[in-house]
Structures are given as C-alpha cells and as structure tokens.
Motif scaffolding. Structure first.
Motif, PDB file in Angstrom:
ATOM      1  N   SER A   1      39.256  55.624  33.190  1.00 38.63           N
ATOM      2  CA  SER A   1      39.539  56.534  34.304  1.00 38.63           C
ATOM      3  C   SER A   1      38.781  56.188  35.586  1.00 38.63           C
ATOM      4  CB  SER A   1      39.244  57.977  33.900  1.00 38.63           C
ATOM      5  OG  SER A   1      37.873  58.121  33.574  1.00 38.63           O
ATOM      6  N   SER A   2      37.634  55.530  35.493  1.00 37.58           N
ATOM      7  CA  SER A   2      36.864  55.179  36.684  1.00 37.58           C
ATOM      8  C   SER A   2      37.251  53.829  37.272  1.00 37.58           C
ATOM      9  CB  SER A   2      35.368  55.164  36.357  1.00 37.58           C
ATOM     10  OG  SER A   2      34.955  56.456  35.984  1.00 37.58           O
ATOM     11  N   CYS A   3      38.211  53.155  36.663  1.00 36.20           N
ATOM     12  CA  CYS A   3      38.631  51.839  37.136  1.00 36.20           C
ATOM     13  C   CYS A   3      39.572  52.006  38.324  1.00 36.20           C
ATOM     14  CB  CYS A   3      39.320  51.067  36.015  1.00 36.20           C
ATOM     15  SG  CYS A   3      39.772  49.381  36.500  1.00 36.20           S
ATOM     16  N   ASP A   4      39.310  51.259  39.381  1.00 36.65           N
ATOM     17  CA  ASP A   4      40.113  51.319  40.595  1.00 36.65           C
ATOM     18  C   ASP A   4      40.963  50.050  40.694  1.00 36.65           C
ATOM     19  OD1 ASP A   4      41.017  52.345  43.036  1.00 36.65           O
ATOM     20  OD2 ASP A   4      39.458  51.277  44.148  1.00 36.65           O
ATOM     21  N   ASN A   5      42.266  50.234  40.828  1.00 40.61           N
ATOM     22  CA  ASN A   5      43.222  49.121  40.938  1.00 40.61           C
ATOM     23  C   ASN A   5      43.206  48.194  39.728  1.00 40.61           C
ATOM     24  OD1 ASN A   5      44.274  49.855  43.497  1.00 40.61           O
ATOM     25  ND2 ASN A   5      42.450  49.001  44.453  1.00 40.61           N
ATOM     26  N   GLY A   6      42.909  48.745  38.574  1.00 39.08           N
ATOM     27  CA  GLY A   6      42.813  47.927  37.367  1.00 39.08           C
ATOM     28  C   GLY A   6      44.120  47.775  36.644  1.00 39.08           C
ATOM     29  N   GLY A   7      44.120  46.846  35.738  1.00 37.73           N
ATOM     30  CA  GLY A   7      45.281  46.613  34.902  1.00 37.73           C
ATOM     31  C   GLY A   7      45.309  45.188  34.407  1.00 37.73           C
ATOM     32  N   TYR A   8      46.342  44.901  33.666  1.00 36.29           N
ATOM     33  CA  TYR A   8      46.475  43.606  33.010  1.00 36.29           C
ATOM     34  C   TYR A   8      47.891  43.096  33.224  1.00 36.29           C
ATOM     35  CZ  TYR A   8      42.717  46.019  30.567  1.00 36.29           C
ATOM     36  OH  TYR A   8      41.601  46.741  30.269  1.00 36.29           O
ATOM     37  N   ASP A   9      48.031  41.833  33.571  1.00 35.32           N
ATOM     38  CA  ASP A   9      49.343  41.216  33.691  1.00 35.32           C
ATOM     39  C   ASP A   9      49.401  40.044  32.721  1.00 35.32           C
ATOM     40  OD1 ASP A   9      51.779  40.129  34.334  1.00 35.32           O
ATOM     41  OD2 ASP A   9      51.342  39.882  36.468  1.00 35.32           O
ATOM     42  N   VAL A  10      50.150  40.231  31.640  1.00 37.98           N
ATOM     43  CA  VAL A  10      50.296  39.183  30.626  1.00 37.98           C
ATOM     44  C   VAL A  10      51.737  38.674  30.587  1.00 37.98           C
ATOM     45  CG1 VAL A  10      48.321  39.895  29.225  1.00 37.98           C
ATOM     46  CG2 VAL A  10      50.542  40.964  28.844  1.00 37.98           C
ATOM     47  N   THR A  11      52.445  38.850  31.682  1.00 40.72           N
ATOM     48  CA  THR A  11      53.854  38.466  31.758  1.00 40.72           C
ATOM     49  C   THR A  11      54.060  36.992  31.448  1.00 40.72           C
ATOM     50  OG1 THR A  11      54.258  40.193  33.404  1.00 40.72           O
ATOM     51  CG2 THR A  11      55.875  38.396  33.267  1.00 40.72           C
TER      52      THR A  11
ATOM     53  N   GLY B   1      32.249  49.265  42.539  1.00 43.02           N
ATOM     54  CA  GLY B   1      31.840  48.025  43.188  1.00 43.02           C
ATOM     55  C   GLY B   1      31.622  46.855  42.244  1.00 43.02           C
ATOM     56  N   GLU B   2      31.618  47.093  40.962  1.00 42.48           N
ATOM     57  CA  GLU B   2      31.472  46.040  39.956  1.00 42.48           C
ATOM     58  C   GLU B   2      32.827  45.749  39.323  1.00 42.48           C
ATOM     59  OE1 GLU B   2      28.498  44.544  39.083  1.00 42.48           O
ATOM     60  OE2 GLU B   2      27.553  45.669  40.708  1.00 42.48           O
ATOM     61  N   PHE B   3      32.985  44.549  38.782  1.00 39.34           N
ATOM     62  CA  PHE B   3      34.206  44.252  38.058  1.00 39.34           C
ATOM     63  C   PHE B   3      34.311  45.155  36.828  1.00 39.34           C
ATOM     64  CE2 PHE B   3      33.702  40.074  40.163  1.00 39.34           C
ATOM     65  CZ  PHE B   3      34.929  40.048  40.808  1.00 39.34           C
ATOM     66  N   CYS B   4      35.512  45.582  36.515  1.00 39.36           N
ATOM     67  CA  CYS B   4      35.737  46.373  35.305  1.00 39.36           C
ATOM     68  C   CYS B   4      35.448  45.473  34.108  1.00 39.36           C
ATOM     69  CB  CYS B   4      37.174  46.872  35.254  1.00 39.36           C
ATOM     70  SG  CYS B   4      37.533  47.908  33.818  1.00 39.36           S
ATOM     71  N   SER B   5      34.812  46.025  33.117  1.00 43.36           N
ATOM     72  CA  SER B   5      34.409  45.204  31.962  1.00 43.36           C
ATOM     73  C   SER B   5      35.375  45.306  30.788  1.00 43.36           C
ATOM     74  CB  SER B   5      33.007  45.615  31.510  1.00 43.36           C
ATOM     75  OG  SER B   5      33.022  46.956  31.066  1.00 43.36           O
TER      76      SER B   5
END
Length: 134
Positions: free
Chosen positions: A77-87, A113-117
């Motif tokens: 929920s705290s991730c901004d603009n996150g997601g995964y593209d495995v197309t 400000g940190e990369f999502c882990s």
C-alpha cells in the motif's frame, strides 16, 4: 479532504485510461499465440529479503478475451507507481510453446524515496491446441 480524494480519483482514472491504451497497443493474446488453450499464473509477491508480507494468488487467464499484456500492480500500500511488467517474458515462453515456465521481476515503484523492495515470482502453466484444433 475533498481535494485529496478528488486528486486520488483523477489519478486512478488516468492510470485506468493509460492501462486501456497499453492493452489496445498490445493486442489480443490469441493474436500473438493462436494455439494457446489455457494459461494459469501462480503468483507470489515478497519483500526482497523474503521474510514477511507474502501475497500469493492464482491468476487464471481467460485466453479468449485476454490482452497480450501481463502487468500486475504492487500490493504494498505504501508503494508509489509500483508494479511488475512480465509481458515480454511470458509472451516469449508462450510463443515457444512452453507448457511450464517461471520467472521473477522486481517492483519498479518507490516507497518514501527508496526503491520498493518487493519481488514478484510466477510459475505459469499453459496448454495448447494441436495444429488442427487451432
């Protein structure tokens, strides 16, 4: 309060519109892999250290209606603009006729400000129609 909610709604609508455009640009899955009969993705999302907050689910793709786009949102929920593209990985495996394949992808978002882990790992199982059935 109202302006923050309105802003979130506008952002959500913009994301949905952009997603629709990406789906249209990707085309239909059966256009890319006409012999595909079924596709299931077992998905597990974890923190990179693998310690906590696992999210697991199975995505059963409705092949007859699916777009050739395999993007999944980050569930944190705290991730901004996150997601995964495995197309690219999934289409490549399907076009080669793989019945079972797996992969992983790091979240492209950020948290404070940190990369999502978080990391998404998937195991896919596919079935295909024979040439006469396709």
């Amino acid at each position: 309060m109202y302006s923050a909610n309105r802003r979130r709604n506008v952002e959500r609508e913009e994301r949905m519109l952009l997603r629709g455009k990406r789906e249209q640009a990707a085309g239909k899955l059966l256009q890319k892999v006409p012999e595909l009969a079924s596709l299931n993705l077992e998905i597990r999302e974890t923190r990179s250290n693998g310690l906590t907050n696992d999210t697991q689910y199975i995505r059963r793709v409705v092949v007859e209606h699916a777009h050739a786009l395999f993007e999944m949102p980050c569930s944190y929920s705290s991730c901004d603009n996150g997601g995964y593209d495995v197309t690219r990985e999934i289409l490549s495996a399907l076009q080669s006729g793989a019945a079972r394949f797996e992969g992983e992808c790091a979240c492209r978002g950020s948290c404070g400000g940190e990369f999502c882990s978080r990391v998404l790992r998937y195991v896919a199982t596919a079935t295909y129609r024979s040439g006469a059935d396709a």
